[in-house]
Scaffold this motif. Structure first.
Motif, mmCIF file in Angstrom:
data_model
loop_
_atom_site.group_PDB
_atom_site.id
_atom_site.type_symbol
_atom_site.label_atom_id
_atom_site.label_comp_id
_atom_site.label_asym_id
_atom_site.label_seq_id
_atom_site.Cartn_x
_atom_site.Cartn_y
_atom_site.Cartn_z
ATOM 1 N N LEU A 77 74.589 -36.012 0.070
ATOM 2 C CA LEU A 77 73.521 -36.816 -0.506
ATOM 3 C C LEU A 77 72.378 -35.939 -1.006
ATOM 4 C CD1 LEU A 77 73.362 -39.752 2.063
ATOM 5 C CD2 LEU A 77 74.157 -39.873 -0.308
ATOM 6 N N MET A 78 72.031 -34.916 -0.240
ATOM 7 C CA MET A 78 70.954 -34.019 -0.639
ATOM 8 C C MET A 78 71.340 -33.257 -1.901
ATOM 9 S SD MET A 78 67.967 -33.341 0.322
ATOM 10 C CE MET A 78 67.218 -32.783 1.790
ATOM 11 N N ALA A 79 72.568 -32.799 -1.991
ATOM 12 C CA ALA A 79 73.027 -32.083 -3.189
ATOM 13 C C ALA A 79 73.020 -33.001 -4.410
ATOM 14 C CB ALA A 79 74.423 -31.508 -2.956
ATOM 15 N N ASP A 80 73.463 -34.243 -4.232
ATOM 16 C CA ASP A 80 73.433 -35.202 -5.339
ATOM 17 C C ASP A 80 72.002 -35.446 -5.805
ATOM 18 O OD1 ASP A 80 76.171 -35.489 -5.290
ATOM 19 O OD2 ASP A 80 76.137 -37.397 -4.183
ATOM 20 N N TYR A 81 71.102 -35.636 -4.850
ATOM 21 C CA TYR A 81 69.708 -35.879 -5.207
ATOM 22 C C TYR A 81 69.122 -34.665 -5.925
ATOM 23 C CZ TYR A 81 64.891 -37.400 -4.970
ATOM 24 O OH TYR A 81 63.627 -37.785 -5.313
ATOM 25 N N GLU A 82 69.456 -33.476 -5.444
ATOM 26 C CA GLU A 82 68.930 -32.258 -6.065
ATOM 27 C C GLU A 82 69.416 -32.112 -7.505
ATOM 28 O OE1 GLU A 82 68.119 -27.594 -5.043
ATOM 29 O OE2 GLU A 82 69.567 -28.692 -3.840
ATOM 30 N N ARG A 83 70.660 -32.478 -7.767
ATOM 31 C CA ARG A 83 71.173 -32.418 -9.137
ATOM 32 C C ARG A 83 70.439 -33.405 -10.044
ATOM 33 N NH1 ARG A 83 75.967 -31.378 -6.550
ATOM 34 N NH2 ARG A 83 76.596 -33.533 -6.367
ATOM 35 N N GLN A 84 70.100 -34.563 -9.503
ATOM 36 C CA GLN A 84 69.450 -35.603 -10.301
ATOM 37 C C GLN A 84 67.940 -35.388 -10.428
ATOM 38 O OE1 GLN A 84 70.540 -39.281 -8.429
ATOM 39 N NE2 GLN A 84 72.723 -38.897 -8.675
ATOM 40 N N PRO A 117 65.800 -32.176 -9.859
ATOM 41 C CA PRO A 117 65.531 -30.779 -9.478
ATOM 42 C C PRO A 117 64.044 -30.481 -9.264
ATOM 43 C CG PRO A 117 66.227 -30.933 -11.774
ATOM 44 C CD PRO A 117 66.410 -32.282 -11.166
ATOM 45 N N ASP A 118 63.165 -31.109 -10.021
ATOM 46 C CA ASP A 118 61.734 -30.849 -9.844
ATOM 47 C C ASP A 118 61.230 -31.357 -8.493
ATOM 48 O OD1 ASP A 118 61.651 -29.669 -12.332
ATOM 49 O OD2 ASP A 118 60.962 -31.487 -13.345
ATOM 50 N N ASP A 119 61.694 -32.544 -8.100
ATOM 51 C CA ASP A 119 61.300 -33.082 -6.795
ATOM 52 C C ASP A 119 61.738 -32.151 -5.676
ATOM 53 O OD1 ASP A 119 60.269 -35.283 -8.058
ATOM 54 O OD2 ASP A 119 61.886 -36.644 -7.459
ATOM 55 N N MET A 120 62.954 -31.652 -5.777
ATOM 56 C CA MET A 120 63.475 -30.782 -4.730
ATOM 57 C C MET A 120 62.709 -29.463 -4.688
ATOM 58 S SD MET A 120 65.628 -32.488 -3.053
ATOM 59 C CE MET A 120 66.378 -31.228 -2.056
ATOM 60 N N ARG A 121 62.351 -28.927 -5.827
ATOM 61 C CA ARG A 121 61.573 -27.689 -5.848
ATOM 62 C C ARG A 121 60.222 -27.926 -5.155
ATOM 63 N NH1 ARG A 121 60.854 -27.101 -10.977
ATOM 64 N NH2 ARG A 121 58.768 -27.957 -10.898
ATOM 65 N N ASP A 122 59.565 -29.045 -5.484
ATOM 66 C CA ASP A 122 58.288 -29.374 -4.852
ATOM 67 C C ASP A 122 58.446 -29.554 -3.342
ATOM 68 O OD1 ASP A 122 57.196 -29.326 -7.382
ATOM 69 O OD2 ASP A 122 57.126 -31.519 -7.591
ATOM 70 N N TRP A 123 59.525 -30.200 -2.934
ATOM 71 C CA TRP A 123 59.785 -30.428 -1.519
ATOM 72 C C TRP A 123 59.996 -29.106 -0.789
ATOM 73 C CZ3 TRP A 123 64.551 -30.060 1.315
ATOM 74 C CH2 TRP A 123 64.493 -30.615 2.587
#
Length: 64
Positions: free
Chosen positions: A35-42, A44-50
């Motif tokens: 789920l985390m990998a799927d979210y990161e693909r969709q 990427p900016d949110d994940m970088r900020d996180w």
């Protein structure tokens, strides 16, 4: 299917309830990673900020 699970637990010398608990734990970790990998693909900016936020928190604890 349950017979195979019982046989596997027995062959490893682990009680059935402990074997099932560990299996569910490992399954949950794997599903969370997917789920985390799927979210990161969709997103990427949110994940970088996180990640930056987590790094800031860890750095703040180390320097406190």
């Amino acid at each position: 299917m349950l017979r195979g699970v019982r046989e596997t637990a027995a062959s490893r010398g682990v009680p059935l309830d402990e074997f099932l608990r560990q299996a569910v734990w490992h399954w949950a970790i794997a599903e969370s990673a997917k789920l985390m990998a799927d979210y990161e693909r969709q997103h990427p900016d949110d994940m970088r900020d996180w990640r930056e936020h987590l790094m800031d928190q860890m750095f703040a604890k180390e320097t406190a």
